[in-house]
Design an enzyme around this catalytic site. Structure first.
Site, short mmCIF file in Angstrom:
data_model
loop_
_atom_site.label_atom_id
_atom_site.label_comp_id
_atom_site.label_asym_id
_atom_site.label_seq_id
_atom_site.Cartn_x
_atom_site.Cartn_y
_atom_site.Cartn_z
N GLY A 155 15.57 -18.64 -12.24
CA GLY A 155 16.82 -18.26 -12.91
C GLY A 155 17.95 -18.28 -11.91
O GLY A 155 17.94 -19.08 -10.97
N ARG A 156 18.93 -17.39 -12.11
CA ARG A 156 20.10 -17.39 -11.21
C ARG A 156 19.69 -17.15 -9.77
O ARG A 156 20.04 -17.91 -8.87
CB ARG A 156 21.10 -16.33 -11.67
CG ARG A 156 21.85 -16.69 -12.94
CD ARG A 156 22.69 -15.53 -13.42
NE ARG A 156 21.84 -14.45 -13.88
CZ ARG A 156 21.63 -14.13 -15.17
NH1 ARG A 156 22.28 -14.78 -16.10
NH2 ARG A 156 20.82 -13.17 -15.51
N ILE A 157 18.95 -16.05 -9.53
CA ILE A 157 18.60 -15.69 -8.15
C ILE A 157 17.58 -16.66 -7.57
O ILE A 157 17.72 -17.13 -6.45
CB ILE A 157 18.09 -14.23 -8.10
CG1 ILE A 157 19.24 -13.27 -8.44
CG2 ILE A 157 17.51 -13.90 -6.72
CD1 ILE A 157 18.84 -11.82 -8.67
N ARG A 178 9.93 -20.96 -17.74
CA ARG A 178 9.42 -21.30 -19.05
C ARG A 178 9.98 -22.62 -19.56
O ARG A 178 9.58 -23.13 -20.57
CB ARG A 178 9.68 -20.15 -20.02
CG ARG A 178 8.86 -18.92 -19.63
CD ARG A 178 9.27 -17.70 -20.39
NE ARG A 178 10.66 -17.35 -20.13
CZ ARG A 178 11.23 -16.25 -20.59
NH1 ARG A 178 10.54 -15.41 -21.31
NH2 ARG A 178 12.50 -16.00 -20.31
N ALA A 234 12.64 -9.11 -6.67
CA ALA A 234 12.92 -8.86 -8.09
C ALA A 234 12.69 -7.39 -8.44
O ALA A 234 13.64 -6.57 -8.35
CB ALA A 234 12.09 -9.79 -8.96
N ARG A 235 11.47 -7.02 -8.80
CA ARG A 235 11.13 -5.63 -9.09
C ARG A 235 9.72 -5.38 -8.59
O ARG A 235 8.86 -6.27 -8.66
CB ARG A 235 11.21 -5.34 -10.59
CG ARG A 235 12.62 -5.19 -11.14
CD ARG A 235 13.32 -3.91 -10.67
NE ARG A 235 14.66 -3.77 -11.22
CZ ARG A 235 15.79 -4.14 -10.60
NH1 ARG A 235 15.74 -4.69 -9.41
NH2 ARG A 235 16.95 -3.94 -11.18
N GLU A 264 9.46 3.26 -6.27
CA GLU A 264 10.55 3.58 -5.33
C GLU A 264 11.01 5.02 -5.51
O GLU A 264 11.04 5.51 -6.64
CB GLU A 264 11.72 2.62 -5.57
CG GLU A 264 11.35 1.19 -5.26
CD GLU A 264 12.49 0.19 -5.50
OE1 GLU A 264 13.66 0.62 -5.54
OE2 GLU A 264 12.18 -1.00 -5.63
N HIS A 282 15.44 -1.80 -0.94
CA HIS A 282 16.10 -2.28 -2.16
C HIS A 282 17.60 -2.50 -1.93
O HIS A 282 18.44 -1.81 -2.51
CB HIS A 282 15.88 -1.27 -3.31
CG HIS A 282 16.17 -1.87 -4.66
ND1 HIS A 282 15.54 -1.46 -5.81
CD2 HIS A 282 17.02 -2.86 -5.05
CE1 HIS A 282 15.98 -2.15 -6.84
NE2 HIS A 282 16.90 -3.01 -6.40
N GLY A 284 19.24 -5.63 -2.12
CA GLY A 284 19.67 -6.96 -2.54
C GLY A 284 21.17 -7.12 -2.71
O GLY A 284 21.75 -8.13 -2.31
P1 NAP Z 1 17.54 -14.67 -14.68
O1 NAP Z 1 18.70 -15.55 -14.37
O2 NAP Z 1 17.40 -14.15 -16.05
O3 NAP Z 1 16.22 -15.48 -14.26
C1 NAP Z 1 14.94 -15.06 -14.57
C2 NAP Z 1 13.95 -16.19 -14.44
O4 NAP Z 1 12.64 -15.66 -14.70
C3 NAP Z 1 14.15 -17.36 -15.38
O5 NAP Z 1 13.86 -18.56 -14.71
C4 NAP Z 1 13.12 -17.11 -16.48
O6 NAP Z 1 12.61 -18.31 -17.02
C5 NAP Z 1 12.01 -16.46 -15.71
N1 NAP Z 1 11.22 -15.57 -16.59
C6 NAP Z 1 11.69 -14.53 -17.34
N2 NAP Z 1 10.67 -13.94 -17.98
C7 NAP Z 1 9.56 -14.64 -17.66
C8 NAP Z 1 8.19 -14.53 -18.03
N3 NAP Z 1 7.78 -13.59 -18.88
N4 NAP Z 1 7.33 -15.41 -17.49
C9 NAP Z 1 7.75 -16.37 -16.64
N5 NAP Z 1 9.04 -16.53 -16.24
C10 NAP Z 1 9.93 -15.67 -16.76
O7 NAP Z 1 17.54 -13.39 -13.75
P2 NAP Z 1 18.20 -13.23 -12.29
O8 NAP Z 1 19.66 -12.91 -12.41
O9 NAP Z 1 17.78 -14.37 -11.43
O10 NAP Z 1 17.52 -11.86 -11.81
C11 NAP Z 1 16.11 -11.76 -11.70
C12 NAP Z 1 15.75 -10.31 -11.43
O11 NAP Z 1 16.09 -9.97 -10.08
C13 NAP Z 1 16.50 -9.26 -12.25
O12 NAP Z 1 15.92 -9.08 -13.52
C14 NAP Z 1 16.39 -8.01 -11.39
O13 NAP Z 1 15.29 -7.24 -11.76
C15 NAP Z 1 16.16 -8.57 -9.98
N6 NAP Z 1 17.25 -8.20 -9.05
C16 NAP Z 1 16.93 -7.54 -7.90
C17 NAP Z 1 17.94 -7.18 -7.01
C18 NAP Z 1 17.65 -6.45 -5.74
O14 NAP Z 1 18.47 -5.65 -5.30
N7 NAP Z 1 16.52 -6.70 -5.09
C19 NAP Z 1 19.28 -7.52 -7.30
C20 NAP Z 1 19.56 -8.20 -8.48
C21 NAP Z 1 18.53 -8.55 -9.36
P3 NAP Z 1 13.42 -19.19 -18.11
O15 NAP Z 1 14.69 -19.60 -17.41
O16 NAP Z 1 12.56 -20.33 -18.39
O17 NAP Z 1 13.70 -18.25 -19.25
#
Ligand code: NAP
Length: 316
Positions: A155-157, A178, A234-235, A264, A282, A284
């Site tokens: 996804g984005r990250i 997916r 992620a989490r 956490e 944590h 990020g």
């Molecule tokens: P995003 O853009 O929604 O990307 C999520 C990716 O995961 C997409 O490629 C999606 O696939 C895939 N995915 C979702 N559900 C899935 C499943 N059940 N099985 C397989 N693949 C799946 O999210 P993002 O903005 O990158 O953020 C990801 C996560 O990073 C957040 O939800 C958050 O928990 C975490 N985060 C952590 C920090 C930190 O401080 N460490 C900071 C920000 C965010 P598709 O594209 O095919 O749908």
């Protein structure tokens, strides 16, 4: 309109919000308890919530169209909010997606590099006064340039980390998602097993959900190469922490770089005891600039929702 901030935010963010609302900002940094969450739903028009504030179905149980019209999450991950229960109660939920991407990807790269190059271990040795001086076999780590990174969740990250790996470090990028992605640089979608077996760095970047809980467990870790590193930005509960500890202790994986943990702020002593594990608290998105941008986006979500418009980042 009365708006509640569940934790102290930078003053600049509070000032931005005060241009639109009557703001009450909590001075305590602990997550809200269930009674406090229920009170917030009844007392305020909007609540700016964040990681740790667990708005479960239980919180919404007796809330039928409460005064609160919107929970504006200060972050991308919304796994701590029961979206269906919020919707049933007539409460919108919004998040802050794009603003967190680059900062979190930077922490992903920090962990890849620190883990591979044993940076935390070296720093600990030096600070402890145990550095005997340079020698040619000291702290030999894993070379990063040209290796294969496997991104779980492009996804984005995930894509932002992959971009850094490709352009900055000449790495091959494979990923799971997916659907196929077109990130603008060479990257191949593969099955999870193939990714685990081929990657030198396995990076977890999927959102937490019931489907992704313990997505990386004993079986997945056993497929990784013994020199490979697991990185999680992620989490915490996407990785089975107990299984990871066993895999590290048994030498099944080369190292781990973790920004997030299952419970956490508890971090198991077994993880702290291993030199090949890099642990970050944590962090990020923890730069002032990013936290201010997150505030601006969250306030715009609040403003739109409370003006009767669809907020830009509505998630339920
Ligand atoms: P995003 O853009 O929604 O990307 C999520 C990716 O995961 C997409 O490629 C999606 O696939 C895939 N995915 C979702 N559900 C899935 C499943 N059940 N099985 C397989 N693949 C799946 O999210 P993002 O903005 O990158 O953020 C990801 C996560 O990073 C957040 O939800 C958050 O928990 C975490 N985060 C952590 C920090 C930190 O401080 N460490 C900071 C920000 C965010 P598709 O594209 O095919 O749908």
């Amino acid at each position: 309109m009365r708006v509640y901030f569940t934790r102290p935010l930078p003053e600049s963010v509070a000032d931005m919000a005060r241009e639109h609302f009557d703001v009450e900002m909590r001075t305590d940094n602990t997550p809200l308890k269930i009674g406090q969450m229920r009170a917030a739903l009844n007392l305020y028009d909007g609540v700016l919530v964040m990681f740790g504030d667990t708005f479960s179905a239980e919180v919404f149980r007796d809330a039928h169209h409460p005064r609160c019209k919107v929970l504006a999450n200060y972050g991308a991950g919304i796994n701590h909010i029961d979206l269906a229960a919020a919707r049933s109660a007539g409460v919108m939920v919004t998040n802050v997606p794009g603003a967190v991407t680059d900062a979190t990807a930077d922490i992903g790269m920090t962990l890849i590099l620190m883990s591979a190059r044993r940076a935390a271990e070296g720093e600990r040795m030096l600070r402890a006064g145990k550095w005997p001086g340079w020698n040619p076999t000291q702290l030999l780590g894993l070379h990063v340039t040209g290796k294969t990174v496997g991104i779980i969740g492009m996804g984005r990250i995930g894509a932002a980390i992959a971009r850094r790996c490709h352009h900055g470090f000449g790495m091959d990028v494979i990923y799971t998602a997916r659907s196929d992605k077109a990130p603008g640089f060479p990257a191949r979608r593969v099955e999870m097993d193939a990714l685990l077996q081929a990657a030198d760095f396995v990076v977890v970047a999927v959102p937490a959900s019931p489907e992704t809980r313990h997505m990386i467990g004993a079986g997945e870790l056993a497929q990784m190469q013994p020199h490979a590193h697991l990185i999680n930005v992620a989490r915490g509960d996407i990785v089975d922490e107990a299984a990871l500890i066993k895999a590290l202790q048994g030498g099944q994986v080369g190292g781990a770089g973790l920004d997030v943990f299952e419970n956490e702020p508890h971090v198991p002593g077994a993880l702290k005891a291993m030199d090949n594990v890099t642990l970050l608290p944590h962090m990020g998105t923890s730069t002032l600039e990013v936290r201010e941008t997150m505030g601006r986006v969250a306030i715009e979500n609040l403003r739109a929702a409370l003006a009767g418009q669809e907020p830009p980042n509505l998630v339920n």
